[in-house]
Design a protein around this motif. Structure first.
Motif, mmCIF file in Angstrom:
data_model
loop_
_atom_site.group_PDB
_atom_site.id
_atom_site.type_symbol
_atom_site.label_atom_id
_atom_site.label_comp_id
_atom_site.label_asym_id
_atom_site.label_seq_id
_atom_site.Cartn_x
_atom_site.Cartn_y
_atom_site.Cartn_z
ATOM 1 N N LEU A 128 32.786 41.523 -5.614
ATOM 2 C CA LEU A 128 32.990 40.264 -4.895
ATOM 3 C C LEU A 128 33.483 39.180 -5.841
ATOM 4 N N ASN A 149 29.574 34.799 -9.594
ATOM 5 C CA ASN A 149 29.730 34.730 -8.152
ATOM 6 C C ASN A 149 29.386 33.326 -7.683
ATOM 7 N N PRO A 152 28.603 45.824 -6.072
ATOM 8 C CA PRO A 152 29.178 45.021 -4.992
ATOM 9 C C PRO A 152 29.315 43.542 -5.385
ATOM 10 N N GLU A 153 28.338 43.014 -6.126
ATOM 11 C CA GLU A 153 28.434 41.619 -6.546
ATOM 12 C C GLU A 153 29.577 41.435 -7.542
ATOM 13 N N ALA A 159 37.082 39.807 -6.684
ATOM 14 C CA ALA A 159 37.961 39.517 -5.553
ATOM 15 C C ALA A 159 38.180 38.013 -5.403
ATOM 16 N N ILE A 160 37.113 37.230 -5.570
ATOM 17 C CA ILE A 160 37.238 35.775 -5.478
ATOM 18 C C ILE A 160 38.095 35.246 -6.620
ATOM 19 N N LEU A 203 38.341 33.160 1.497
ATOM 20 C CA LEU A 203 37.848 34.494 1.150
ATOM 21 C C LEU A 203 38.754 35.609 1.653
#
Length: 420
Positions: free
Chosen positions: A14, A56, A10-11, A17-18, A77
């Motif tokens: 994320l 992240n 998940p990290e 995605a960023i 976001l």
């Protein structure tokens, strides 16, 4: 081992995605990596790492990136920002300030959402002062001036509000001065600034250059003509709490904008193009003739002995909004126009095609163009117009005799105009 990998997925997702979102926004807003790093206050290496999805960001870095893209963190976001808003509306008129002179500030309505909008009406009497605490950086004010002419002085520019006009103000860090001083300060260190000299109202588009009526140049075309004849300007910018000045030749395009557009270019290594943002208010100063004037040149001095030395000059202050044009086609056009303008008087005018193409290509890549839309022009023609005609004329003749013909002829013209 599988459980640890699953927990980290998940990290990683994320971060990726960023990274996609940053690349999309940077492309949409035409920002280079260097420019994004500068706007966000992050190192270029950090920006590159984030774009590659290798890290992240903390909430602090997200806030910096959001500010750099002029977005909220939520919109940063979310690549499909919600159009649903739950604003807080207040529509009851409230008088928040009055003075013994009859000034007042009324807030008619406000809408608070992601951006706050406020609807105000002001009446401002000379000498009155109104101070208020800072709003958030996203506040927008729509102001109607019913009487008077308040002056809104920010760190970057000065806005003049005429009577019976509506105008949006973006309140970030400003100080309103003149008949009305209304201070807006963001949290953090700041320095108090002294009141403006010659504290009086003035019309929209007339920035605060001290110009006695007898030295004023009210004709817009006369000011543009002076710029055209004396194109070397001093570009004054403000960035990171400091002022900077660059001496640059400008090409004036009268056909663009309401008051004309100034075009120029600077070396890519000159950091001025990186230190300004599109839309920033700047000042360009154009100076024509100037000369020292001895009191001995005034015939009246020898009769009454009541004259002192002075310095006469012709200047134009051009206020405007700057746009950085890091575009090869625009740069080539700017260079070609400047070359044509200044080579026109040569027996065999030089043109860009006279040099090898690869040489010109290299030179063009080494410069960046700047475009300034003129928003206000103020001229000052100090030619001793406050003296007697004989004093102006004799001083002009003395300058011509010394070879200072530009100022000498200007003073003779001023003497002739005053004698009519």
């Amino acid at each position: 081992m599988t459980d640890v990998t699953t927990a980290l997925d998940p990290e990683r997702v994320l971060g990726q995605a960023i990274a996609v979102r940053i690349r999309q926004l940077r492309r949409d807003q035409n920002l280079t990596l260097d420019r994004l790093a500068k706007l966000s206050g992050l190192s270029k290496g950090t920006v590159v790492t984030l774009e590659q999805g290798k890290a992240n960001p903390s909430i602090g870095i997200l806030c910096r990136l959001a500010a750099a893209f002029s977005l909220s963190v939520a919109d940063l976001l979310n690549d499909h920002p919600s159009t649903v808003r739950l604003p807080i509306e207040r529509t009851e008129t409230r008088t928040l300030w009055t003075s013994a002179k009859g000034s007042f500030a009324q807030l008619h309505s406000s809408i608070s959402g992601r951006t706050m909008f406020e609807l105000w009406s002001w009446a401002i009497m000379p000498g009155d002062v109104f101070s208020a605490d800072a709003h958030s950086p996203d506040t927008r004010e729509l102001i109607s001036v019913t009487q008077g002419s308040p002056r809104t002085h920010t760190r970057r520019h000065l806005i003049c509000l005429p009577t019976s006009r509506w105008q949006f103000l973006s309140v970030v860090d400003s100080e309103i001065r003149g008949p009305l001083r209304r201070q807006r300060r963001c949290p953090g260190p700041f320095r108090k600034t002294p009141p403006l000299a010659n504290d009086r109202p003035f019309a929209t588009g007339d920035p605060p250059l001290y110009v006695p009526p007898h030295f004023a140049v009210p004709d817009h075309n006369t000011l543009l003509d002076l710029i055209g004849r004396h194109p070397l300007g001093i570009l004054v910018t403000h960035s990171k709490g400091t002022l900077d000045a660059n001496h640059i030749p400008f090409e004036l395009d009268r056909s663009k904008g309401d008051k004309g557009v100034l075009n120029c270019h600077v070396a890519r290594k000159n950091r001025v193009w990186e230190e300004v943002a599109n839309g920033d208010e700047v000042l360009v100063i154009f100076r024509a003739a100037d000369a020292y004037i001895s009191p001995n040149w005034y015939p009246s001095k020898h009769e009454f002995h009541k004259q002192v030395p002075t310095w006469n000059y012709l200047v134009v202050h051009a206020h405007g909004r700057i746009t950085v044009r890091d575009d090869e086609r625009y740069v080539r056009r700017n260079v070609a126009k400047l070359t044509h303008m200044h080579e026109a008087s040569q027996p065999a005018p030089w043109k860009m095609g006279d040099a090898p193409k690869d040489f010109i290509d290299t030179m063009v890549k080494a410069i960046v163009a700047l475009e300034i839309e003129i928003t206000g022009l103020v001229g000052k023609s100090k030619l001793s117009q406050n003296k007697e005609v004989r004093d102006i004329q004799n001083a002009g003749e003395m300058l011509n005799a010394r070879g200072v013909n530009g100022m000498g002829e200007a003073m003779l013209a001023a003497a002739a105009a005053k004698s009519q």
